[in-house]
Write a protein that holds these residues in place. Structure first.
Motif, PDB file in Angstrom:
ATOM      1  N   ASP A   1       0.830  -1.210   0.000  1.00  0.00           N
ATOM      2  CA  ASP A   1       0.000   0.000   0.000  1.00  0.00           C
ATOM      3  C   ASP A   1       0.861   1.256   0.000  1.00  0.00           C
ATOM      4  OD1 ASP A   1      -2.348  -1.443  -0.057  1.00  0.00           O
ATOM      5  OD2 ASP A   1      -2.614  -1.416   2.121  1.00  0.00           O
ATOM      6  N   ASP A   2       1.914   1.270   0.829  1.00  0.00           N
ATOM      7  CA  ASP A   2       2.801   2.438   0.858  1.00  0.00           C
ATOM      8  C   ASP A   2       3.528   2.598  -0.469  1.00  0.00           C
ATOM      9  OD1 ASP A   2       2.015   2.923   3.436  1.00  0.00           O
ATOM     10  OD2 ASP A   2       3.822   2.090   4.372  1.00  0.00           O
ATOM     11  N   TRP A   3       4.012   1.484  -1.012  1.00  0.00           N
ATOM     12  CA  TRP A   3       4.711   1.551  -2.305  1.00  0.00           C
ATOM     13  C   TRP A   3       3.756   2.046  -3.388  1.00  0.00           C
ATOM     14  CZ3 TRP A   3       3.633  -0.639  -6.979  1.00  0.00           C
ATOM     15  CH2 TRP A   3       4.615  -0.504  -7.965  1.00  0.00           C
ATOM     16  N   ARG A   4       2.535   1.537  -3.381  1.00  0.00           N
ATOM     17  CA  ARG A   4       1.561   1.948  -4.393  1.00  0.00           C
ATOM     18  C   ARG A   4       1.306   3.453  -4.309  1.00  0.00           C
ATOM     19  NH1 ARG A   4      -2.448  -1.321  -3.037  1.00  0.00           N
ATOM     20  NH2 ARG A   4      -2.136  -2.919  -4.630  1.00  0.00           N
ATOM     21  N   LEU A   5       1.221   3.980  -3.094  1.00  0.00           N
ATOM     22  CA  LEU A   5       0.980   5.409  -2.900  1.00  0.00           C
ATOM     23  C   LEU A   5       2.150   6.239  -3.408  1.00  0.00           C
ATOM     24  CD1 LEU A   5      -0.802   7.663  -1.649  1.00  0.00           C
ATOM     25  CD2 LEU A   5       0.436   7.292   0.498  1.00  0.00           C
ATOM     26  N   ASN A   6       3.377   5.802  -3.120  1.00  0.00           N
ATOM     27  CA  ASN A   6       4.561   6.598  -3.456  1.00  0.00           C
ATOM     28  C   ASN A   6       5.081   6.355  -4.869  1.00  0.00           C
ATOM     29  OD1 ASN A   6       4.695   7.772  -0.851  1.00  0.00           O
ATOM     30  ND2 ASN A   6       5.742   5.963  -0.059  1.00  0.00           N
TER      31      ASN A   6
END
Length: 381
Positions: free
Chosen positions: A115-120
């Motif tokens: 989720d964090d990777w997808r956001l960034n």
């Protein structure tokens, strides 16, 4: 029937579909005896053996030979190799699936979150994958891996370009106004040269004949001119430039504003502040946006964001800076604003972004020099 299990960034369905060039269906699954961790070298996942753990992921069935060929190209340059593993599906049963296992020696550094990777990084990764897959059959996976960081810069530039400037007086382009018939990359290193065979809609509504155009491709860039309104002075930098040398200019050292590429994952403002530290040892104050523009749109994709930074510039802060790993040798110059305008008038300053920024500063200088209520110095963010 070939089945694949994805545990990392290819769980992001838009990325997987960009790589495969088609829509696909996936289902939840898990890989026993493993966990997903953050790679030691950067924000991407690695697979770590761990007894009793379950690595969550996605399962893709009915994988075609073409799918495997495209995935091998996308993953292979980074050292990932397929291996058969026993995977647990949602009903609790297990089956054998192929998994792209990380290269040996890839260390881990804590948890990794999709989720964090997808956001960034998700949108940048999808945009970059479009460029990567265009090179299939033209470049090796190893060549793509070597240039991947620069390709991410270009991918991020394409995302910013999607937010177009107004088109109130000029032609408002539609989806079919430019048709690309052939697109190929002739050269790629720090920059790239791409050729397009295309046709475009003329002002009378007809279509142009097929034309060939070459584009010198680079990522977006930022320039920033530090200005001290209390002392009415600026800080310029000086460095060797290959462009003037290639033209035959006997004076290839240029006076410029601080400048650099906008890295993937950062904003133009963040890039301006980073470059100021690297090239001049400065922590900038408030940023004033000057303009965003194409410096040479007839042949280059580069787009520049220019700023003036309100910054405390006392005597003695200039020096020689630069990132050693990038062979930078950059000297600072503290000069009065009027001296800057004299250098422009004489032609000694012949760098377009600096000239444009200086003219903006000439227009806005009185406003910037007017003390604002509550201001005690020039270093506010």
């Amino acid at each position: 029937m070939t089945v694949l299990f994805f545990y990392g960034t290819l769980r992001h369905l838009p990325l997987l579909q960009q790589v495969l060039g088609r829509e696909v269906a996936v289902e939840p699954a898990a890989l026993p005896g493993h966990t997903v961790a953050r790679a030691e070298a950067g924000d991407w996942p690695t697979l770590v053996p761990l007894a009793g753990a379950l690595a969550s992921g996605s399962l893709m069935r009915d994988v075609t030979d073409s799918d495997l060929e495209r995935l091998d190209f996308y993953e292979g340059g980074f050292g990932y190799r397929l291996a058969a593993q026993s995977v647990r599906v949602s009903d609790g049963t297990t089956l054998t699936a192929l998994v792209y296992m990380p290269p040996e020696g890839q260390g881990s550094a804590g948890d990794w979150s999709l989720d964090d990777w997808r956001l960034n990084w998700g949108d940048v990764a999808v945009a970059t994958a479009a460029d990567v897959m265009m090179l299939m059959g033209q470049r090796s996976g190893a060549e793509v891996a070597r240039r991947y960081g620069l390709m991410q810069v270009r991918g991020a530039s394409r995302l910013r370009a999607a937010t177009a400037a107004p088109a109130t007086r000029r032609h408002h382009a539609g989806d079919s106004d430019v048709q690309v018939l052939r697109h190929r990359q002739s050269y790629a290193n720090f920059f790239a040269l791409e050729e397009y065979d295309l046709t475009y809609r003329r002002f009378d509504g007809s279509r142009s004949p097929v034309i060939n155009r070459a584009v010198f491709v680079s990522g977006d860039a930022v320039t920033v001119l530090p200005y001290d309104p209390a002392r009415d002075r600026v800080l310029l930098i000086e460095q060797f430039r290959a462009g003037p040398m290639g033209r035959g200019d006997p004076q290839p050292w240029l006076l410029e504003a601080i400048a650099g590429r906008i890295d993937a994952g950062e904003t133009p403002e963040q890039a301006a502040r980073r470059e100021a530290v690297e090239e001049a040892g400065l922590n900038l104050g408030a940023l004033e946006f000057v303009a965003g523009y194409y410096p040479s749109p007839g042949a280059k994709s580069e787009y520049i964001y220019s700023y003036v930074a309100l910054t405390d510039l006392p005597d003695g802060i200039e020096g020689v800076f630069g990132v050693e790993g990038e062979a930078e040798d950059i000297r600072g110059h503290l000069i009065e604003f009027e001296a800057l305008m004299s250098l422009i008038a004489s032609g000694e300053v012949n760098n377009a972004p600096l000239m444009l920024t200086a003219l903006w500063l000439q227009r806005e200088r009185a406003r910037l020099r007017t003390p604002r209520h509550g201001d005690s110095d020039n270093t506010s963010v």
